[in-house]
Motif scaffolding. Structure first.
Motif, PDB file in Angstrom:
ATOM      1  N   ILE A 183       0.839  -1.201   0.000  1.00 59.39           N
ATOM      2  CA  ILE A 183       0.000   0.000   0.000  1.00 59.39           C
ATOM      3  C   ILE A 183       0.871   1.248   0.000  1.00 59.39           C
ATOM      4  O   ILE A 183       0.621   2.189  -0.763  1.00 59.39           O
ATOM      5  CB  ILE A 183      -0.952  -0.006   1.217  1.00 59.39           C
ATOM      6  N   SER A 184       1.897   1.258   0.821  1.00 60.36           N
ATOM      7  CA  SER A 184       2.771   2.426   0.930  1.00 60.36           C
ATOM      8  C   SER A 184       3.531   2.696  -0.361  1.00 60.36           C
ATOM      9  O   SER A 184       3.848   3.854  -0.665  1.00 60.36           O
ATOM     10  CB  SER A 184       3.760   2.238   2.078  1.00 60.36           C
ATOM     11  N   GLN A 185       3.845   1.659  -1.128  1.00 57.55           N
ATOM     12  CA  GLN A 185       4.554   1.852  -2.391  1.00 57.55           C
ATOM     13  C   GLN A 185       3.668   2.512  -3.440  1.00 57.55           C
ATOM     14  O   GLN A 185       4.151   3.291  -4.263  1.00 57.55           O
ATOM     15  CB  GLN A 185       5.054   0.514  -2.928  1.00 57.55           C
ATOM     16  N   LYS A 186       2.370   2.223  -3.410  1.00 56.30           N
ATOM     17  CA  LYS A 186       1.474   2.746  -4.447  1.00 56.30           C
ATOM     18  C   LYS A 186       0.691   3.986  -4.017  1.00 56.30           C
ATOM     19  O   LYS A 186       0.298   4.792  -4.852  1.00 56.30           O
ATOM     20  CB  LYS A 186       0.483   1.661  -4.869  1.00 56.30           C
ATOM     21  N   PHE A 187       0.438   4.127  -2.717  1.00 55.67           N
ATOM     22  CA  PHE A 187      -0.439   5.190  -2.217  1.00 55.67           C
ATOM     23  C   PHE A 187       0.118   5.773  -0.935  1.00 55.67           C
ATOM     24  O   PHE A 187       0.982   5.179  -0.293  1.00 55.67           O
ATOM     25  CB  PHE A 187      -1.850   4.636  -1.925  1.00 55.67           C
ATOM     26  N   ASN A 188      -0.431   6.903  -0.548  1.00 49.83           N
ATOM     27  CA  ASN A 188      -0.177   7.435   0.785  1.00 49.83           C
ATOM     28  C   ASN A 188      -0.961   6.549   1.741  1.00 49.83           C
ATOM     29  O   ASN A 188      -2.178   6.436   1.635  1.00 49.83           O
ATOM     30  CB  ASN A 188      -0.643   8.890   0.866  1.00 49.83           C
ATOM     31  N   TYR A 189      -0.284   5.930   2.681  1.00 49.84           N
ATOM     32  CA  TYR A 189      -0.918   4.917   3.537  1.00 49.84           C
ATOM     33  C   TYR A 189      -2.091   5.484   4.329  1.00 49.84           C
ATOM     34  O   TYR A 189      -3.156   4.871   4.406  1.00 49.84           O
ATOM     35  CB  TYR A 189       0.120   4.294   4.478  1.00 49.84           C
ATOM     36  N   ASP A 190      -1.927   6.656   4.934  1.00 47.56           N
ATOM     37  CA  ASP A 190      -2.996   7.227   5.748  1.00 47.56           C
ATOM     38  C   ASP A 190      -4.230   7.566   4.914  1.00 47.56           C
ATOM     39  O   ASP A 190      -5.356   7.327   5.342  1.00 47.56           O
ATOM     40  CB  ASP A 190      -2.502   8.474   6.482  1.00 47.56           C
ATOM     41  N   GLU A 191      -4.009   8.121   3.736  1.00 46.76           N
ATOM     42  CA  GLU A 191      -5.141   8.429   2.851  1.00 46.76           C
ATOM     43  C   GLU A 191      -5.832   7.151   2.380  1.00 46.76           C
ATOM     44  O   GLU A 191      -7.050   7.095   2.258  1.00 46.76           O
ATOM     45  CB  GLU A 191      -4.666   9.254   1.658  1.00 46.76           C
ATOM     46  N   PHE A 192      -5.039   6.127   2.121  1.00 43.88           N
ATOM     47  CA  PHE A 192      -5.590   4.840   1.701  1.00 43.88           C
ATOM     48  C   PHE A 192      -6.473   4.254   2.794  1.00 43.88           C
ATOM     49  O   PHE A 192      -7.574   3.770   2.531  1.00 43.88           O
ATOM     50  CB  PHE A 192      -4.462   3.864   1.356  1.00 43.88           C
ATOM     51  N   VAL A 193      -6.014   4.318   4.030  1.00 44.83           N
ATOM     52  CA  VAL A 193      -6.781   3.791   5.162  1.00 44.83           C
ATOM     53  C   VAL A 193      -8.084   4.570   5.319  1.00 44.83           C
ATOM     54  O   VAL A 193      -9.151   3.979   5.527  1.00 44.83           O
ATOM     55  CB  VAL A 193      -5.944   3.827   6.457  1.00 44.83           C
ATOM     56  N   LYS A 194      -8.022   5.883   5.201  1.00 45.86           N
ATOM     57  CA  LYS A 194      -9.235   6.699   5.293  1.00 45.86           C
ATOM     58  C   LYS A 194     -10.219   6.327   4.196  1.00 45.86           C
ATOM     59  O   LYS A 194     -11.422   6.209   4.438  1.00 45.86           O
ATOM     60  CB  LYS A 194      -8.892   8.189   5.198  1.00 45.86           C
ATOM     61  N   ALA A 195      -9.723   6.146   2.983  1.00 45.88           N
ATOM     62  CA  ALA A 195     -10.591   5.781   1.863  1.00 45.88           C
ATOM     63  C   ALA A 195     -11.205   4.401   2.078  1.00 45.88           C
ATOM     64  O   ALA A 195     -12.393   4.188   1.791  1.00 45.88           O
ATOM     65  CB  ALA A 195      -9.805   5.810   0.553  1.00 45.88           C
ATOM     66  N   ALA A 196     -10.438   3.471   2.593  1.00 48.68           N
ATOM     67  CA  ALA A 196     -10.944   2.119   2.837  1.00 48.68           C
ATOM     68  C   ALA A 196     -12.010   2.131   3.924  1.00 48.68           C
ATOM     69  O   ALA A 196     -13.053   1.474   3.803  1.00 48.68           O
ATOM     70  CB  ALA A 196      -9.799   1.191   3.221  1.00 48.68           C
ATOM     71  N   GLU A 197     -11.777   2.883   4.987  1.00 49.71           N
ATOM     72  CA  GLU A 197     -12.757   2.966   6.070  1.00 49.71           C
ATOM     73  C   GLU A 197     -14.027   3.670   5.597  1.00 49.71           C
ATOM     74  O   GLU A 197     -15.134   3.276   5.962  1.00 49.71           O
ATOM     75  CB  GLU A 197     -12.163   3.679   7.288  1.00 49.71           C
ATOM     76  N   TYR A 198     -13.874   4.711   4.784  1.00 47.90           N
ATOM     77  CA  TYR A 198     -15.042   5.400   4.228  1.00 47.90           C
ATOM     78  C   TYR A 198     -15.848   4.443   3.353  1.00 47.90           C
ATOM     79  O   TYR A 198     -17.079   4.420   3.407  1.00 47.90           O
ATOM     80  CB  TYR A 198     -14.607   6.621   3.415  1.00 47.90           C
ATOM     81  N   ARG A 199     -15.146   3.665   2.570  1.00 46.03           N
ATOM     82  CA  ARG A 199     -15.805   2.694   1.702  1.00 46.03           C
ATOM     83  C   ARG A 199     -16.598   1.670   2.514  1.00 46.03           C
ATOM     84  O   ARG A 199     -17.706   1.295   2.148  1.00 46.03           O
ATOM     85  CB  ARG A 199     -14.732   1.995   0.874  1.00 46.03           C
ATOM     86  N   LYS A 200     -16.041   1.241   3.605  1.00 47.61           N
ATOM     87  CA  LYS A 200     -16.696   0.282   4.487  1.00 47.61           C
ATOM     88  C   LYS A 200     -17.979   0.885   5.066  1.00 47.61           C
ATOM     89  O   LYS A 200     -19.029   0.240   5.092  1.00 47.61           O
ATOM     90  CB  LYS A 200     -15.732  -0.088   5.618  1.00 47.61           C
ATOM     91  N   ILE A 201     -17.903   2.127   5.508  1.00 42.69           N
ATOM     92  CA  ILE A 201     -19.073   2.810   6.056  1.00 42.69           C
ATOM     93  C   ILE A 201     -20.117   3.041   4.970  1.00 42.69           C
ATOM     94  O   ILE A 201     -21.325   2.905   5.203  1.00 42.69           O
ATOM     95  CB  ILE A 201     -18.642   4.139   6.719  1.00 42.69           C
ATOM     96  N   LEU A 202     -19.673   3.371   3.767  1.00 44.37           N
ATOM     97  CA  LEU A 202     -20.590   3.601   2.650  1.00 44.37           C
ATOM     98  C   LEU A 202     -21.357   2.332   2.288  1.00 44.37           C
ATOM     99  O   LEU A 202     -22.563   2.374   2.010  1.00 44.37           O
ATOM    100  CB  LEU A 202     -19.819   4.122   1.434  1.00 44.37           C
ATOM    101  N   VAL A 203     -20.698   1.197   2.327  1.00 41.93           N
ATOM    102  CA  VAL A 203     -21.362  -0.080   2.044  1.00 41.93           C
ATOM    103  C   VAL A 203     -22.442  -0.357   3.090  1.00 41.93           C
ATOM    104  O   VAL A 203     -23.552  -0.785   2.764  1.00 41.93           O
ATOM    105  CB  VAL A 203     -20.329  -1.232   1.985  1.00 41.93           C
ATOM    106  N   LYS A 204     -22.134  -0.076   4.348  1.00 40.40           N
ATOM    107  CA  LYS A 204     -23.126  -0.263   5.410  1.00 40.40           C
ATOM    108  C   LYS A 204     -24.313   0.678   5.227  1.00 40.40           C
ATOM    109  O   LYS A 204     -25.461   0.297   5.438  1.00 40.40           O
ATOM    110  CB  LYS A 204     -22.488  -0.036   6.785  1.00 40.40           C
ATOM    111  N   GLU A 205     -24.042   1.911   4.826  1.00 44.40           N
ATOM    112  CA  GLU A 205     -25.110   2.892   4.609  1.00 44.40           C
ATOM    113  C   GLU A 205     -26.016   2.461   3.447  1.00 44.40           C
ATOM    114  O   GLU A 205     -27.235   2.548   3.536  1.00 44.40           O
ATOM    115  CB  GLU A 205     -24.502   4.274   4.334  1.00 44.40           C
ATOM    116  N   LYS A 206     -25.415   1.967   2.388  1.00 40.73           N
ATOM    117  CA  LYS A 206     -26.221   1.492   1.260  1.00 40.73           C
ATOM    118  C   LYS A 206     -27.040   0.269   1.646  1.00 40.73           C
ATOM    119  O   LYS A 206     -28.166   0.106   1.190  1.00 40.73           O
ATOM    120  CB  LYS A 206     -25.325   1.191   0.046  1.00 40.73           C
ATOM    121  N   GLY A 207     -26.481  -0.571   2.492  1.00 35.99           N
ATOM    122  CA  GLY A 207     -27.233  -1.721   2.987  1.00 35.99           C
ATOM    123  C   GLY A 207     -28.429  -1.284   3.812  1.00 35.99           C
ATOM    124  O   GLY A 207     -29.518  -1.847   3.702  1.00 35.99           O
ATOM    125  N   ARG A 208     -28.237  -0.262   4.654  1.00 42.59           N
ATOM    126  CA  ARG A 208     -29.337   0.265   5.458  1.00 42.59           C
ATOM    127  C   ARG A 208     -30.441   0.834   4.573  1.00 42.59           C
ATOM    128  O   ARG A 208     -31.625   0.548   4.767  1.00 42.59           O
ATOM    129  CB  ARG A 208     -28.828   1.365   6.403  1.00 42.59           C
TER     130      ARG A 208
END
Length: 137
Positions: free
Chosen positions: A35-60
């Motif tokens: 992840i660190s080689q291809k992306f900024n790790y902290d931004e990647f983690v934020k994007a992944a966590e946002y994606r996880k929350i978005l999936v839950k919201e769409k499920g709701r």
């Protein structure tokens, strides 16, 4: 097995990251390095966590639309009653319309009407008649 994540694209890395954090609570060094080689790790983690929350919201939202379709509510009432802080209003409307269409088709397909009952009874009569003729012969 060192560079297993080297050829992963962003989508695959997100999936691997989320799977690993959901199951073990942490990320192994190989994945962190990829992840660190291809992306900024902290931004990647934020994007992944946002994606996880978005999936839950769409499920709701899907669950809410499904309940309202099963109750027989019309699309206008559903659009007015469902809101989201995470999804923009135009995207939310499109998502709700798609889910409404999908769930309405399933509900319509599951409906038993007079035509279906008549065809079932007609098939029963024809099968009984044919079976009794076969037994007589």
């Amino acid at each position: 097995m060192k560079d297993i994540y080297r050829n992963y694209n962003e989508e695959d890395l997100h999936a691997a990251y989320l799977h690993m954090t959901d199951h073990t609570g942490k990320v192994n060094d190989e994945l962190r390095e990829a992840i660190s080689q291809k992306f900024n790790y902290d931004e990647f983690v934020k994007a992944a966590e946002y994606r996880k929350i978005l999936v839950k919201e769409k499920g709701r939202i899907s669950f809410e639309v499904h309940k309202k379709v099963q109750k027989g509510e019309n699309i206008d009432a559903i659009l007015e009653s469902i809101s989201s802080e995470m999804i923009g209003s135009s995207d939310l409307k499109i998502f709700i319309l798609n889910k409404f269409d999908q769930f309405s088709k399933v509900r319509e397909n599951d409906k038993i009407d007079k035509k279906i009952i008549f065809k079932s009874l007609l098939g029963l009569v024809i099968a009984s008649f044919t079976g009794s003729l076969f037994l007589r012969l």
